[in-house]
Scaffold this motif. Sequence first.
Motif, PDB file in Angstrom:
ATOM      1  N   SER A 299       5.822   3.026   5.809  1.00 37.99           N
ATOM      2  CA  SER A 299       4.395   2.813   6.029  1.00 37.99           C
ATOM      3  C   SER A 299       4.142   1.514   6.778  1.00 37.99           C
ATOM      4  CB  SER A 299       3.667   2.801   4.682  1.00 37.99           C
ATOM      5  OG  SER A 299       4.201   1.801   3.832  1.00 37.99           O
ATOM      6  N   ASN A 320       6.278   7.654   1.500  1.00 34.43           N
ATOM      7  CA  ASN A 320       5.165   6.823   1.951  1.00 34.43           C
ATOM      8  C   ASN A 320       5.265   6.607   3.464  1.00 34.43           C
ATOM      9  OD1 ASN A 320       4.462   6.574  -0.741  1.00 34.43           O
ATOM     10  ND2 ASN A 320       5.463   4.606  -0.997  1.00 34.43           N
ATOM     11  N   ASN A 322       2.125   6.142   5.217  1.00 32.52           N
ATOM     12  CA  ASN A 322       0.752   5.779   5.537  1.00 32.52           C
ATOM     13  C   ASN A 322       0.676   4.687   6.597  1.00 32.52           C
ATOM     14  OD1 ASN A 322       1.669   4.528   2.759  1.00 32.52           O
ATOM     15  ND2 ASN A 322       0.360   2.988   3.726  1.00 32.52           N
ATOM     16  N   LYS A 344       2.025   9.434  -0.017  1.00 31.65           N
ATOM     17  CA  LYS A 344       1.007   8.597   0.624  1.00 31.65           C
ATOM     18  C   LYS A 344       1.147   8.751   2.135  1.00 31.65           C
ATOM     19  CE  LYS A 344       0.635   4.449  -1.345  1.00 31.65           C
ATOM     20  NZ  LYS A 344       1.058   3.173  -1.990  1.00 31.65           N
ATOM     21  N   PHE A 346      -1.824   8.495   4.155  1.00 33.70           N
ATOM     22  CA  PHE A 346      -3.151   8.144   4.659  1.00 33.70           C
ATOM     23  C   PHE A 346      -3.080   7.322   5.946  1.00 33.70           C
ATOM     24  CE2 PHE A 346      -2.022   5.061   1.336  1.00 33.70           C
ATOM     25  CZ  PHE A 346      -2.250   3.829   1.953  1.00 33.70           C
TER      26      PHE A 346
END
Length: 987
Positions: A299, A320, A322, A344, A346
Amino acid sequence: MTICSYLYLIQLFFCIALVIPCTSSSNRDVVVLLRVKSSELQDPNGQLSDWKLSAPNAPCNWTGIGCDNQTHDVVSVDLPSFGIQGYFPVNFCRIQTLRSIDLSDNFLTGTISPEALTLCSHLHFLNLSANLFVGDLPELQTQFLNLNTFDLSMNNFSGKIPASYGSMLPNLQVLRLLSNFLNGSIPEFISNLTELTRLEIAANNFAPGPLPADIGRLNKLENLWFPSSQIIGSIPESIGNLTSLKNLDLSDNNLTGTIPRSIGALTAVEQIELYSNQISGEIPDAFSNLTSLHNFDASLNNLTGKIPRSLTALSLESLNLNDNNLGGKIPENLALNENLYQLKLFNNRLSGNLPMNLGMNSGLEEFDVSGNFLDGPLPQNLCLKNKLDKLVLFNNNFSGSIPESYGECNSLTYVRIFNNELSGIVPSSFWSLSGLTMFEIRNNKLEGTIPRTVSNARNLTGFLLSGNNFSGQLPKEICDLQELVVMDISKNKFSGELPSCLARLKLLLKLDVQENSMTGSIPKTVTGLTDLTEMNLSGNQFTGAIPPELGALPSLTYLDLSGNLLSGEIPLALSNLKLNKFNLSNNRLQGRVPPVFDKEMFVSSLMGNPDLCSPDLKPLPSCSKRRPLSLVLVGILSALSGILLVSFIWLLIKSMKLIVFGGRSKKSWKMTTFQRVWFNEEDIVACLSQDNLIATGGSGQVYRVMLKNGQIVAVKRLWDTNRGPESEEVFQSEVETLGRIRHACIVKLLFSCSGDNFRILVYEYMENGNLGDVMHGEKGGVLLDWNRRFKIAIGAAQGLAYLHHDCMPAIVHRDVKSNNILLDEEFRPKVADFGLAKTLHKNLEEGGQLMSKIAGSHGYIAPEYAYTLKITEKSDVYSFGVVLLELITGKRPVDSSLGENRDIVKWVTEIALSSTEQGIANDTVSFSADYLDQLIDPRMNPSTSDLEGIKMVLNIALQCVSSLPMNRPSMRRVVELLKDKSRARSK
């Protein structure tokens, strides 16, 4: 002569000739050990009291001494966390049979010379971590052929890593230099240590530099731990040669370039951490052979392209990605994973539908795909395993209804699905999940009513429904949500009256019901909302007069009542408010505009009320200047009486001002009010007598003042500025900090007044004084059972979290301690004393602000602050951790009962490590009952049910006081953890 006699004479001859004592090696070891104990070490806790010649089987039965079972030679000295002091005890190494020295987590200081370390070249294991050593890392003047573990981490070493470490440690397996103050870049010669299995040199002040290009030579390496190491450049292709690697952590650096395809050769890897870099390009589709990989985090980079199917096909526990620029669809095979608990994704550019079977096979706990271009329906089975804690879907294009199954997800605490295209009726049970703290479903096309069962969601702090088609009346059960901080039901179709019981929401900061069809009058009971900062009732059909009681809301800065059917005059009481936004336009108000609002800046806020008038404010109609004669006479007489009264008061207090303020004229006073007050500086001055003095501190004196109207306030009179510049700095810091913040858990500054040689600050009065006095003073903590102490911890944490995360820029308190946590009549806490507070400017290098000197209170100061003079939010976190330990143990941070040269952190940590059955894992220590009894304040007399909560909070405290700032949680996370414990206790 017998053969034995000859042998004896020969032995005696050699003993005399070589001047060597005729003693066993065991006796020689005893002499060395006792010499070290007496001349090189201090043992304040008496841990080495059994090091005596008279002890049986000396020294093999001594504490910390290990011997060979057959030869009885001393082979190890293991004294970790013994509280010993002194310098590096080099003479231990005169024992030639010695193989291992562990002196970690003590108070050893000074430098380590190359000559001293040379004596230890026969060692296999040397651990000096978590001490206070300073200076350069010691050079190696000879080869350490047998040394396999070399740990100098968590000290205060500076300078560069010596080049000799690359040539003099041919068999080294573990090198730990993390958390020092080393500079220079990561050296290339590290690649020469080809026997390494663990390389941990992160958390230093390295100069920007690349990873060694030949890092792949370390093909036995299992742990490569380089977070926060100022690494630049790209990840070298040779990384793929680390085929034994289990943990790869290059997070929080400045890496650029792409993720090399060779990463797919790390067949033993279990965790890959690449987050918070500047890596770009596509993620290579090369993960098929990484069958042991559990956690992958890339991320906060600049990655593009699609999520590779070979990555989502693995049995990951967390994924992850994101905050990148990834696009395309989420691979369907992700739903087949049976181990995935954290996803995750996003802030990317992902599109298409979510895999419909997500949650069918794994117990998802955290699911966040917000900030993408995802569409279609929501998966029905996201919470099939009933473990989902956080559901975050906002800023997408999801459509359809919210699945009924979400209402059965009792594990949910955090729901944010706003800014989508969802429609239909929200499942009734979804409103009433008992664990919810955040419920945000605004800006969709949802409809229906709020059910009365919403009262079950008693932990809600955020209730945000705006921009939907909800209708019906607000149920009075909404008043049971007494943890609410924000309530936003605006831009819906709600009707009926505003429940008068809303006054029960004591923590409410924001109430927004604009653009609905609400009717009735504005409840007078709103005076109970003492922490309310924002009220927006605009665009409804409220009738009746504006309640004067609104003027009694001490924190209100935003008031919008426009677009209603309100009548009557504007209450003069509204003049008491310190409003940043004020709007009464488009109502049916009448009469004269109060003087405070009779200004050009308020014209637009008053328009649309035809019967309002003003003598001068255009385009409002002018008020008639004709008045009955009787009213004129009354006005003249009143004015004369007022003049006489003012003159008398002026004469009465003039002498007092000359005494208190050195004869200075009031013209030189600077007065500022920050809240609604019913007093002035004259009222305060008259009460600054010795009889009202309640405390004297380093910055001034504090008085308890009862005003004429019965109100009690606390007045701090700072020392005169001629005692030094600190008085002015403290005053300015308090005014600048408290003057611009409002929070239920931060003490309210009401008023300030300053002159050439005096400074006074007026605060709300806190009936129960400060936590330190309650804990350690005459009351002795008797009034604080565990339940009350726990609530104090949560409240203080919320106040600090507000400073760190909700203030722009962030504010660091710098003097968090129990004496600066005040308690009201119900023992509710408020953080106070901001004389040392600083705003934290994020653009400063290395994420900290450099101070000119150490500030704070002994026992509470974070260790890194003492060495670097740099403050971050994590400095406050450490201090708060000390406060938590105080609440649990009832001991002061520096207490004689803890032992000489030992503070509360050291004391608790030693007990924690001693009580750990399986070591510390997942930031949690397993305390046995015996060890817990040593820690808990016996005055609490905790119940059996309290003990579990105390253990949980103790673990949070230990995280907060971690010696590494990066290992401490944020204050926002601390609040979450404490509230998690609160919910666990209530079940």
